[in-house]
Design a protein around this motif. Structure first.
Motif, PDB file in Angstrom:
ATOM      1  N   THR A  30       0.814  -1.213   0.000  1.00  7.98           N
ATOM      2  CA  THR A  30       0.000   0.000   0.000  1.00  7.98           C
ATOM      3  C   THR A  30       0.849   1.265   0.000  1.00  7.98           C
ATOM      4  O   THR A  30       0.382   2.323  -0.369  1.00  7.98           O
ATOM      5  CB  THR A  30      -0.923   0.027   1.237  1.00  7.98           C
ATOM      6  OG1 THR A  30      -0.119   0.056   2.427  1.00  7.98           O
ATOM      7  CG2 THR A  30      -1.819  -1.204   1.265  1.00  7.98           C
ATOM      8  N   ALA A  31       2.094   1.153   0.441  1.00  9.12           N
ATOM      9  CA  ALA A  31       2.956   2.336   0.518  1.00  9.12           C
ATOM     10  C   ALA A  31       3.904   2.370  -0.674  1.00  9.12           C
ATOM     11  O   ALA A  31       4.479   1.345  -1.060  1.00  9.12           O
ATOM     12  CB  ALA A  31       3.754   2.325   1.821  1.00  9.12           C
ATOM     13  N   ILE A  47       8.483  11.904  -2.674  1.00 12.62           N
ATOM     14  CA  ILE A  47       7.044  11.856  -2.412  1.00 12.62           C
ATOM     15  C   ILE A  47       6.670  10.473  -1.906  1.00 12.62           C
ATOM     16  O   ILE A  47       7.349   9.486  -2.195  1.00 12.62           O
ATOM     17  CB  ILE A  47       6.240  12.229  -3.678  1.00 12.62           C
ATOM     18  CG1 ILE A  47       4.745  12.396  -3.371  1.00 12.62           C
ATOM     19  CG2 ILE A  47       6.462  11.192  -4.779  1.00 12.62           C
ATOM     20  CD1 ILE A  47       3.969  13.038  -4.533  1.00 12.62           C
ATOM     21  N   TYR A  48       5.592  10.425  -1.121  1.00  9.52           N
ATOM     22  CA  TYR A  48       5.134   9.176  -0.495  1.00  9.52           C
ATOM     23  C   TYR A  48       3.627   9.050  -0.678  1.00  9.52           C
ATOM     24  O   TYR A  48       2.880  10.006  -0.455  1.00  9.52           O
ATOM     25  CB  TYR A  48       5.497   9.203   0.983  1.00  9.52           C
ATOM     26  CG  TYR A  48       4.724   8.286   1.885  1.00  9.52           C
ATOM     27  CD1 TYR A  48       3.792   8.796   2.795  1.00  9.52           C
ATOM     28  CD2 TYR A  48       4.939   6.912   1.853  1.00  9.52           C
ATOM     29  CE1 TYR A  48       3.091   7.949   3.642  1.00  9.52           C
ATOM     30  CE2 TYR A  48       4.235   6.071   2.702  1.00  9.52           C
ATOM     31  CZ  TYR A  48       3.317   6.592   3.589  1.00  9.52           C
ATOM     32  OH  TYR A  48       2.623   5.754   4.435  1.00  9.52           O
ATOM     33  N   PHE A  49       3.185   7.862  -1.103  1.00 11.17           N
ATOM     34  CA  PHE A  49       1.771   7.548  -1.222  1.00 11.17           C
ATOM     35  C   PHE A  49       1.436   6.411  -0.252  1.00 11.17           C
ATOM     36  O   PHE A  49       2.183   5.444  -0.136  1.00 11.17           O
ATOM     37  CB  PHE A  49       1.437   7.062  -2.642  1.00 11.17           C
ATOM     38  CG  PHE A  49       1.615   8.088  -3.713  1.00 11.17           C
ATOM     39  CD1 PHE A  49       2.826   8.208  -4.398  1.00 11.17           C
ATOM     40  CD2 PHE A  49       0.570   8.936  -4.068  1.00 11.17           C
ATOM     41  CE1 PHE A  49       2.999   9.146  -5.387  1.00 11.17           C
ATOM     42  CE2 PHE A  49       0.729   9.876  -5.071  1.00 11.17           C
ATOM     43  CZ  PHE A  49       1.945   9.988  -5.726  1.00 11.17           C
ATOM     44  N   GLN A  50       0.304   6.538   0.407  1.00  5.67           N
ATOM     45  CA  GLN A  50      -0.169   5.473   1.290  1.00  5.67           C
ATOM     46  C   GLN A  50      -1.658   5.276   1.009  1.00  5.67           C
ATOM     47  O   GLN A  50      -2.476   6.109   1.399  1.00  5.67           O
ATOM     48  CB  GLN A  50       0.065   5.826   2.754  1.00  5.67           C
ATOM     49  CG  GLN A  50      -0.615   4.885   3.746  1.00  5.67           C
ATOM     50  CD  GLN A  50      -0.196   3.441   3.586  1.00  5.67           C
ATOM     51  OE1 GLN A  50       0.980   3.145   3.361  1.00  5.67           O
ATOM     52  NE2 GLN A  50      -1.142   2.528   3.677  1.00  5.67           N
ATOM     53  N   GLY A  51      -1.988   4.178   0.353  1.00  5.73           N
ATOM     54  CA  GLY A  51      -3.373   3.872   0.057  1.00  5.73           C
ATOM     55  C   GLY A  51      -4.044   5.044  -0.638  1.00  5.73           C
ATOM     56  O   GLY A  51      -3.534   5.606  -1.599  1.00  5.73           O
ATOM     57  N   ASN A  52      -5.209   5.416  -0.120  1.00  8.22           N
ATOM     58  CA  ASN A  52      -5.965   6.516  -0.715  1.00  8.22           C
ATOM     59  C   ASN A  52      -5.796   7.820   0.044  1.00  8.22           C
ATOM     60  O   ASN A  52      -6.506   8.797  -0.220  1.00  8.22           O
ATOM     61  CB  ASN A  52      -7.464   6.146  -0.750  1.00  8.22           C
ATOM     62  CG  ASN A  52      -7.728   5.001  -1.716  1.00  8.22           C
ATOM     63  OD1 ASN A  52      -7.196   4.977  -2.813  1.00  8.22           O
ATOM     64  ND2 ASN A  52      -8.541   4.039  -1.292  1.00  8.22           N
ATOM     65  N   SER A  53      -4.833   7.843   0.970  1.00 11.12           N
ATOM     66  CA  SER A  53      -4.575   9.075   1.725  1.00 11.12           C
ATOM     67  C   SER A  53      -3.891  10.105   0.837  1.00 11.12           C
ATOM     68  O   SER A  53      -3.303   9.761  -0.188  1.00 11.12           O
ATOM     69  CB  SER A  53      -3.681   8.780   2.934  1.00 11.12           C
ATOM     70  OG  SER A  53      -4.249   7.805   3.768  1.00 11.12           O
ATOM     71  N   ARG A  69      -0.666   8.500  -8.260  1.00  8.50           N
ATOM     72  CA  ARG A  69      -0.815   7.069  -8.052  1.00  8.50           C
ATOM     73  C   ARG A  69      -2.297   6.782  -7.975  1.00  8.50           C
ATOM     74  O   ARG A  69      -3.035   7.436  -7.227  1.00  8.50           O
ATOM     75  CB  ARG A  69      -0.138   6.595  -6.769  1.00  8.50           C
ATOM     76  CG  ARG A  69      -0.177   5.077  -6.615  1.00  8.50           C
ATOM     77  CD  ARG A  69       0.382   4.613  -5.302  1.00  8.50           C
ATOM     78  NE  ARG A  69       0.486   3.153  -5.284  1.00  8.50           N
ATOM     79  CZ  ARG A  69       0.640   2.439  -4.174  1.00  8.50           C
ATOM     80  NH1 ARG A  69       0.714   3.047  -2.999  1.00  8.50           N
ATOM     81  NH2 ARG A  69       0.726   1.124  -4.238  1.00  8.50           N
ATOM     82  N   THR A  70      -2.751   5.817  -8.717  1.00 10.96           N
ATOM     83  CA  THR A  70      -4.150   5.435  -8.713  1.00 10.96           C
ATOM     84  C   THR A  70      -4.320   4.260  -7.763  1.00 10.96           C
ATOM     85  O   THR A  70      -3.799   3.168  -8.017  1.00 10.96           O
ATOM     86  CB  THR A  70      -4.605   5.021 -10.122  1.00 10.96           C
ATOM     87  OG1 THR A  70      -4.318   6.089 -11.026  1.00 10.96           O
ATOM     88  CG2 THR A  70      -6.087   4.734 -10.128  1.00 10.96           C
ATOM     89  N   GLY A  71      -5.012   4.505  -6.664  1.00 12.10           N
ATOM     90  CA  GLY A  71      -5.230   3.445  -5.692  1.00 12.10           C
ATOM     91  C   GLY A  71      -3.928   2.897  -5.173  1.00 12.10           C
ATOM     92  O   GLY A  71      -3.075   3.637  -4.695  1.00 12.10           O
ATOM     93  N   GLU A  72      -3.770   1.591  -5.269  1.00 11.64           N
ATOM     94  CA  GLU A  72      -2.541   0.945  -4.789  1.00 11.64           C
ATOM     95  C   GLU A  72      -1.787   0.344  -5.954  1.00 11.64           C
ATOM     96  O   GLU A  72      -1.085  -0.655  -5.801  1.00 11.64           O
ATOM     97  CB  GLU A  72      -2.895  -0.125  -3.749  1.00 11.64           C
ATOM     98  CG  GLU A  72      -3.512   0.461  -2.497  1.00 11.64           C
ATOM     99  CD  GLU A  72      -3.925  -0.588  -1.476  1.00 11.64           C
ATOM    100  OE1 GLU A  72      -3.705  -1.792  -1.723  1.00 11.64           O
ATOM    101  OE2 GLU A  72      -4.463  -0.206  -0.428  1.00 11.64           O
ATOM    102  N   SER A  73      -1.869   0.999  -7.120  1.00 13.47           N
ATOM    103  CA  SER A  73      -1.200   0.430  -8.281  1.00 13.47           C
ATOM    104  C   SER A  73      -0.105   1.369  -8.769  1.00 13.47           C
ATOM    105  O   SER A  73       0.585   2.004  -8.001  1.00 13.47           O
ATOM    106  CB  SER A  73      -2.235   0.157  -9.367  1.00 13.47           C
ATOM    107  OG  SER A  73      -2.864   1.370  -9.752  1.00 13.47           O
ATOM    108  N   VAL A  74      -0.005   1.437 -10.065  1.00 11.86           N
ATOM    109  CA  VAL A  74       1.079   2.144 -10.736  1.00 11.86           C
ATOM    110  C   VAL A  74       1.167   3.597 -10.303  1.00 11.86           C
ATOM    111  O   VAL A  74       0.162   4.251 -10.026  1.00 11.86           O
ATOM    112  CB  VAL A  74       0.847   2.065 -12.264  1.00 11.86           C
ATOM    113  CG1 VAL A  74       1.788   2.981 -13.010  1.00 11.86           C
ATOM    114  CG2 VAL A  74       0.996   0.636 -12.745  1.00 11.86           C
ATOM    115  N   SER A  75       2.401   4.094 -10.264  1.00 15.10           N
ATOM    116  CA  SER A  75       2.624   5.509 -10.013  1.00 15.10           C
ATOM    117  C   SER A  75       3.462   6.093 -11.151  1.00 15.10           C
ATOM    118  O   SER A  75       4.304   5.401 -11.732  1.00 15.10           O
ATOM    119  CB  SER A  75       3.355   5.709  -8.685  1.00 15.10           C
ATOM    120  OG  SER A  75       3.684   7.069  -8.477  1.00 15.10           O
ATOM    121  N   THR A  76       3.212   7.355 -11.451  1.00 15.12           N
ATOM    122  CA  THR A  76       4.035   8.060 -12.430  1.00 15.12           C
ATOM    123  C   THR A  76       4.589   9.323 -11.797  1.00 15.12           C
ATOM    124  O   THR A  76       3.890  10.025 -11.060  1.00 15.12           O
ATOM    125  CB  THR A  76       3.240   8.429 -13.690  1.00 15.12           C
ATOM    126  OG1 THR A  76       2.095   9.189 -13.304  1.00 15.12           O
ATOM    127  CG2 THR A  76       2.809   7.202 -14.446  1.00 15.12           C
TER     128      THR A  76
END
Lengths: 114, 111
Positions: A30-31, A47-53, A69-76
């Protein structure tokens, strides 16, 4: 299972052009983190993504940098109007969650701005 | 999170010898992680030690943590040429594992 993948592995671009870097995290992680590493130096957090936060963008060096990042998948990670100082290896990492878990790194994208 | 400072900057040893590298940090932590980076395998997590732990082992690796001195050490026993890499510590003090590496310790193990 599959690890973290990144594409492209190498990117050479002219100053002023936009570039888009892609990261596929490990399924179920998720992270997701983006880092930058200049030649011979340590790691800079971007940058940091955690789930939908809402993402933590505190490390982005300028407004030319953005990431999605879309949901818990690919990030650009997108860099607009690239500058020579943007030349570096961009590393993506994912971890199971935001807690004290190890981060799994991708092979990186080496960006060269000419 | 904060940046750790690794010492020494460079270390050169023979195969079979032990290698010790140190990490110092400034503020209290939740955990501290060690990573290795070489051209062959990229950046790889080695070991995580929590603030309430004093020592941790993983194979030929031994990590110690002294929170009173705000320092950690990584010991690699019976080193191999494949251990040649840069080693980084990451003291984690925030709510999540934002890694910030310093220059690291460059270890060269000679056959």
């Amino acid at each position: 299972g599959a690890g973290v993948s990144q594409s492209p592995s190498n990117k050479v671009t002219e100053k002023g052009k936009d570039v888009e870097l892609r990261c596929d995290p490990i399924s179920g992680h998720t992270a997701l983190y983006w880092y930058r590493q200049r030649l011979g130096q340590g790691l800079e957090f971007l940058i940091y993504f955690q789930g939908n936060s809402a993402p933590d963008k505190s490390g982005l060096p300028s407004d030319r940098f953005s990431a999605e990042r879309t949901g818990e998948s690919v990030s650009t990670l997108t860099i607009q109007r690239t500058q020579q100082e943007d030349s570096a290896v961009y590393l993506c990492a994912s971890s199971l969650d935001s807690g004290p878990y190890e981060q799994y790194f991708g092979p990186g994208t080496r960006l060269t701005v000419t | 999170s904060q940046q750790g400072e690794e010492d020494p900057q460079a270390l050169s040893i023979q195969e079979g010898e032990n290698a010790t590298m140190n990490c110092s940090y400034k503020t209290s932590i939740n955990n501290l992680q060690w990573y290795r980076q070489n051209s062959g395998r990229g950046l790889v997590h080695l070991i995580l030690i929590r603030s309430n732990e004093r020592e941790k082992h993983s194979g030929r690796l031994r990590v110690t943590l002294d929170t009173s001195k705000k320092s950690s050490s990584l010991l690699i026993t019976a080193s191999r040429a494949a251990d040649t890499a840069s080693y980084f510590c990451a003291p984690i003090s925030g709510g999540y594992n934002k890694l910030i590496f310093g220059a690291g310790t460059r270890l060269a193990v000679h056959p």
